[in-house]
Design an enzyme around this catalytic site. Structure first.
Site, short mmCIF file in Angstrom:
data_model
loop_
_atom_site.label_atom_id
_atom_site.label_comp_id
_atom_site.label_asym_id
_atom_site.label_seq_id
_atom_site.Cartn_x
_atom_site.Cartn_y
_atom_site.Cartn_z
N GLY A 45 0.81 -1.22 0.00
CA GLY A 45 0.00 0.00 0.00
C GLY A 45 0.84 1.26 0.00
CG HIS A 266 6.82 -19.12 9.65
ND1 HIS A 266 7.84 -19.61 10.42
CD2 HIS A 266 7.39 -18.29 8.75
CE1 HIS A 266 8.99 -19.08 9.99
NE2 HIS A 266 8.73 -18.28 8.98
NE ARG A 330 8.66 -19.15 5.39
CZ ARG A 330 8.43 -17.85 5.36
NH1 ARG A 330 7.25 -17.39 5.03
NH2 ARG A 330 9.38 -17.00 5.68
CG HIS A 401 4.02 -16.46 8.61
ND1 HIS A 401 4.26 -15.38 9.41
CD2 HIS A 401 4.91 -16.39 7.59
CE1 HIS A 401 5.26 -14.68 8.89
NE2 HIS A 401 5.66 -15.26 7.78
CD GLU A 425 -0.61 -11.85 3.90
OE1 GLU A 425 -0.01 -10.91 4.47
OE2 GLU A 425 -0.99 -12.87 4.49
CB SER A 440 5.72 -11.99 1.78
OG SER A 440 6.51 -11.47 2.80
#
Lengths: 638, 247, 258
Positions: A45, A266, A330, A401, A425, A440
């Site tokens: 953002g 996670h 993960r 997570h 996300e 990410s």
């Protein structure tokens, strides 16, 4: 619902450039006339708002926190990937693309993933130019470390607070634009609805969290950067305030929700200590570079870890995955931790934990090296648990997570609703069924700095600017609906608290739609969730009024949306009758207990269309093609 | 000048003014203390106490380029202006600070780093200013205090004043207050002017301790010595002091 | 464990507030301070009393949202932690704990323990950035940065903007915050072109917000959950004085004709 991914016609390595070259543009003099709303001030953002404002667009930015800098991107610890190949270990755009696609278990859109890999290096350049103090080597060059799921060292980092430094960079650009007048910043304002007029997103309705006032904001386009929905589990590594409201409201207004069942658990978090626990704390995955994960070979071994000789320790990741060892992706690490705990090998008071041991690393590399890498993480662990990882192994356990699912978007990051974009996300785009570590932030910043500023122009140039304002009746309607929901919640005056209902929902989701899922459990969840929802709407207690700062009311609004969304998540998990990445269906596993995909039937994105609260949602499919990287069984063993 | 105006307008600038004027006054104190210690140097062959010679030097300094006594006046004016600026800035900052923290905590405050001298700066400073008025009246202008005041007869004036335990106690007490003021002030000025850093911090802290203690010892040695009878009575053959020779 | 809590309650910025006393029972020592507050709030809601409003978000000590003065100390008795990283095992059973909001004229109370810290954001907006647009940039390794410089910049940049420094300062000064922000960029080569202009703008904004002045108490450093050193205050003072007294007043003036 029409799902046209708008993937450019070009070879994959030229796609983004070709697309950029053929995009429609808005001239610099016209840009200030176009108004864009950005919801959320995390990495995606803040970078989107500042980049668009710097180009000249009139941007209004919203966050529910008291300052843009508090968005939860701030908490990302480990690092950010970029295929710079500084380590001369053969890294390249292709290799980052390959790792991301493979890590995502071949459930993402190739074109997007390639673009992400391609833009990764620009992000580092951009961040350094903003003054992000990345770790440096003695010669002053940027340092790298390795991260889970890959065989090259391509992760850039700032101690254990890479997210904070990158967000401060993005927020400083945002501050610059606020000062220059390009961005109007609204803090402590939560988006409650998106307003669709003639099929296009034309604004949002917000609640001022201090005064309780509902407000309408009109714009030429709306960008959602509102993050993920891990808090559907109540306990997650997300901040307390993270929620699904913005994306869920958009979904209820017609936006497709893609792959809601893909959520990442996670592997390295601090285990739960009690019923009152409000959140789970992540320990950076980078710990797995030097820490060795083990459990006692013998079930319910209550000896202190230092008393257990090496022969009686089960280094299960190293034994099961000799090539990647403790650095498996993960999802694999999480599932294995759950399995050993299910077998009774878990450690700690709850039996839900495994050891992450630094003894050997400290012996081999010395205090200084380990200290320079992990000291702040060790301190953080000690602060929370009162135990020092220098002396005794850490105890870790998986925790929700990150959510790979999100609003469906096309190559331009626009949802199926024209004018409604989703970045970071909040969209589903790049990580498939599992996200690799340190990617990410890469995706958020690629979306915000480099993609949306261009693609938004392509969209805006097709329309007249400012042809709708808040006097349009659609705004009044949306405000009325939002107010109706708030009033209804306040009027129930039952006996159950928001926290207790959220905990209950979280438990259902963790049990039935968590690390491992099966049809029976998911069906059970689908019957249990409406029951909790009923109690929410009939027996909730909120004190105070809506015309004041009322944190219980804020939480209740978010929970109301989680209670609807969670059902969709379970339905998606049920419909995806295969295992892929983080979505592990117990019915579908290899003989070794690995996730077994069903490429024949599930090489698609599941996109859900809302059909009204009382009707079952409708699933659409966006087929995925695998041309640049042919499908293969994911294998981290050899 | 607009730069100095800008400096004065800003809070950090005012602090810098406090620091610079403070260091000027520290410089003056060191000079003053060095001169005072000449009371222990005995007398010249002509029987004039060294401290009186020094006092005379202060007036003849710069002659013939400067008129007699003007160098001393320049120093006096510089110190006085420093003092006035120091006090004005401190008072303005204190008022600014009170506005910045209008509501106090209900729970008693436990200071962790702020030392007592640091918190007492405004009080120690006020005591010093009040004392200064008295001190000037006693030893520069004359007329206050029990002993007869003789211009130029520094030794005699000191001797006369410090036969009284009240003055001895007052001077020793105020010197301790000045020492405490400097303990925080001297270190603080380096921080305010941006010369402090972790490498130097320890040395600067030690320097400020040394300065505080040193100033206290140097200045209080004089009244104590006079009072305890360590010092000789003023000589009767003092050349310039006719009133004394009449005795 | 059982505790007696004295908590500041205030409806909004325009109403007077006061301390109210609450008792909480059966708290686990492994419970965090904010979880204890959650439990209190849940029990208050059950009794139909409005819960205590307080800020918190990440609950892992990085977002800087939590802000409580606990027994007179911002973020409570433990050094180098935020309120959310404080655990009840750090208290004695039966303790009386006083909880107040940050106090400073520049941080008006919004409700109960929540204050308005937007003054910090305005300081950042005044100049806390390197002016740089998004887009292709030079290769970052073209400008080597000595690791010690990068580390020192990070020591400053690790500020989480919580405002504990202001809350701890008897003068309500924001020197530590502003100096950390100024120093982060001022130390790095990327921040050099705007270094002195930045310090001027940010300091003036800081003063305009009504923050107090520094008296070199170092209480801010003691309260800072990230243990940021007051050396950055000295650094900022130096840059500020240098730019006020020595450097060109209006460096952009020369650009006007272009």
């Amino acid at each position: 619902m029409e799902l046209d991914a708008k993937i450019p016609e070009a070879p994959i390595e030229d796609m983004w450039n070709t697309h950029k070259e053929h995009m429609r543009l808005v001239g610099p003099r016209n840009r200030p006339h176009y108004k864009v709303i950005v919801v959320g001030t995390g990495l995606a953002g803040a970078s989107a708002a500042s980049s668009m404002a710097a180009m000249g667009y009139h941007v209004e930015s919203f966050c529910f926190q008291d300052s843009p800098r508090r968005a939860h991107s701030i908490a990302a610890q480990g690092g950010i990937n970029a295929s710079k190949d500084y380590r001369n270990d053969g890294d390249s755009t292709y290799r980052l693309f390959y790792d991301t696609q493979k890590g995502g278990d071949y459930r993402s859109r190739e074109a997007n993933v390639w673009r992400l890999a391609e833009l990764s290096t620009d992000i580092i350049d951009q961040a350094v130019a903003q003054g992000v103090p990345f770790a440096r080597e003695y010669g002053g060059m940027l340092a790298n470390r390795s991260f889970g799921g890959v065989l090259v060292e391509r992760t850039f980092y700032c101690r254990g607070e890479t997210g904070q430094q990158l967000l401060l960079g993005a927020c400083s650009a945002l501050a610059n634009q606020i000062h220059a007048g390009g961005v109007i910043m609204h803090t402590r304002k939560e988006m409650l609805d998106v307003v669709i007029i003639e099929g296009r997103a034309r604004g949002i309705v917000t609640r001022d969290l201090v005064t309780g006032a509902l407000e309408s904001h009109a714009a030429d386009a709306v960008v959602l950067a509102s993050g993920g929905y891990s808090n559907v589990y109540y306990l997650s590594t997300n901040a307390k305030g993270c929620n699904v409201t913005a994306t869920w409201r958009a979904h209820k207004r017609g936006a497709g929700f893609a792959n809601p069942c893909y959520n990442q658990i996670h592997p390295t978090c601090i285990p739960v200590s009690g019923e009152y626990q409000s959140k789970l704390t992540l320990m950076s995955e980078s710990l797995r570079n030097d820490g060795r994960i083990w459990v006692p070979r013998q079930a319910s071994d209550k000896r202190s870890p230092s008393d257990i000789p090496d022969a009686e320790r089960y280094y299960y990741l190293e034994e099961r995955y000799p090539r990647f060892g403790n650095l498996v992706p993960r999802d694999v690490a999480s599932r294995n931790a759950k399995e050993v705990c299910d077998d009774g090998l878990g450690v700690g008071p709850s039996g839900l934990g495994v050891y992450l041991d630094f003894k050997d690393a400290i012996q081999d590399k010395g205090d200084d090296v380990i200290g320079s890498r992990y000291e702040n993480l060790f301190e953080m662990y000690e602060k929370i648990t009162g135990e020092s990882p220098w002396n005794t192994p850490m105890r870790i356990f998986p925790a929700p997570h990150y959510t790979m699912g999100g609003l469906w978007v096309d190559y331009n990051l626009m949802s199926n609703l024209p004018g409604l974009f989703a970045v970071g996300e909040a969209n589903f785009s790049d990580h498939g069924a599992n996200r690799l570590g340190a990617s990410s932030m890469m995706q958020c910043l690629a979306d915000g700095y480099f993609i949306i500023p261009l693609t938004i122009g392509d969209y805006l140039s097709r329309y007249e600017y400012g042809d709708v304002d808040t006097s349009h009746p659609a705004f009044a309607d949306a405000e009325r609906e939002a107010k109706g929901r708030l009033d209804r919640m306040l009027s129930i005056q039952g006996s159950e608290t928001v926290e207790s209902l959220h905990r209950e929902l979280g438990r259902v989701m963790w049990d039935h739609c968590g690390i491992a899922r099966n049809a029976e459990g998911l069906k059970e969840a689908i019957t249990k969730i409406p029951e909790i929802r009923d109690r929410f709407w009939n027996n909730l207690r909120i004190t105070g009024s809506g015309a004041q700062l009322n944190q219980t009311l804020e939480h209740a609004g978010r929970l109301a949306d989680f209670l609807e969304f969670s059902e969709l998540m379970c339905r998606d998990a049920l419909a995806r009758n295969e295992s892929a990445g983080c979505h592990f269906r117990e019915e579908h596993q290899t003989k070794e207990g690995e996730a077994k995909r069903d490429d024949q039937n599930f090489s698609h994105v599941s996109v859900w269309e809302h059909q009204g609260t009382d009707n079952e949602p409708l699933m659409h499919k966006e087929p995925l093609s695998f041309e640049a990287l042919p499908l293969a069984q994911r294998n981290y063993k050899t | 000048m607009s730069r100095l105006g800008n400096l004065y307008q800003s809070v950090i600038g005012k602090k810098a003014i406090v620091a610079v004027t403070g260091s000027i006054m520290i410089g003056f104190l060191l000079l003053h203390g060095w001169g005072n210690l000449k009371v222990f140097s005995g007398a010249t062959a002509a029987g004039v106490p060294e401290v009186d010679v020094y006092a005379d030097f202060l007036r003849t300094m710069g002659v013939p380029i400067l008129p007699y006594g003007s160098a001393l006046w320049i120093i006096r004016i510089v110190v006085l202006v420093s003092l006035i600026l120091h006090v004005i800035c401190v008072v303005q900052l204190a008022r600014h600070n009170r506005k910045a923290r209008p509501v106090h905590y209900k729970h008693a405050r436990n200071f962790e780093e702020a030392t007592l001298p640091a918190r007492a700066m405004i009080y120690t400073g006020s005591i010093v200013v009040l004392f200064l008025g008295f001190h000037l009246a006693q030893f520069t202008v004359g007329g206050v205090g029990s002993a007869p005041f003789v211009q130029g007869d520094v030794y005699g004036n000191l001797y006369g004043a410090f036969q009284h335990p009240v003055y001895v106690a007052l001077y020793v007490g105020v010197m301790a207050v000045i020492g405490i003021h400097l303990y925080h002030g001297a270190w603080s000025l380096f921080q305010t002017l941006g010369w402090d850093n972790p490498d130097r911090n320890k040395s600067l802290r030690m320097l400020s301790v040394a300065l505080g203690v040193g100033i206290f010892l140097a200045f209080s040695a004089i009244p104590i010595s006079f009072f305890s009878g360590e010092m000789n009575k003023p000589s009767l053959q003092h050349a310039d002091t006719s009133s004394r020779s009449n005795k | 464990m059982n505790f007696t809590l004295r908590i500041w309650r205030q409806t909004d910025a325009n109403t007077d507030g006061d301390l109210e006393t609450y008792k909480v029972q059966d708290i686990e020592p492994t419970c965090s301070f904010l979880e204890m507050m959650d439990i209190l709030n849940e029990r208050l809601t059950e009794r139909n009393v409005e819960p205590v409003a307080f800020d918190s978000d990440c609950r892992e000590g990085i977002c800087g949202m939590c802000s409580m003065v606990i027994n007179g100390k911002p973020h409570g008795p433990k050094d180098g932690t935020t309120t959310c990283q404080l655990y009840m095992r750090h208290f004695e059973d039966g303790d009386e704990i006083t909880i107040e909001p940050w106090r400073s004229a520049a941080f008006p109370v919004t409700r109960d323990l929540i204050v308005d810290r937007s003054a910090f954001d305005r300081i950042m907006q005044a100049g806390g950035y390197v002016t740089v647009h998004s887009g292709p940039k030079p290769e970052p390794n073209a400008i080597p940065i000595e690791p010690s410089i990068a580390e020192e910049a990070l020591d400053a940049a690790c500020c989480i903007g919580c405002g504990a420094c202001v809350a701890a300062c008897p003068n309500g000064a924001a020197m530590l915050y502003t100096s950390a922000k100024v120093s982060h960029l001022g130390l790095l080569p990327q921040g050099q072109p705007e270094r002195f202009e930045r310090v001027q703008k940010m300091v003036h904004q800081m003063e305009a917000e009504g923050f107090g002045s520094c008296r070199n108490y170092a209480e801010c450093e003691a309260a800072c959950p990230k243990e940021i050193s007051i050396k950055f205050i000295g650094r900022m003072n130096r840059d500020f004085l240098k730019s006020t007294l020595i450097l060109p007043n209006n460096p952009r003036g020369k650009m006007d004709s272009q």
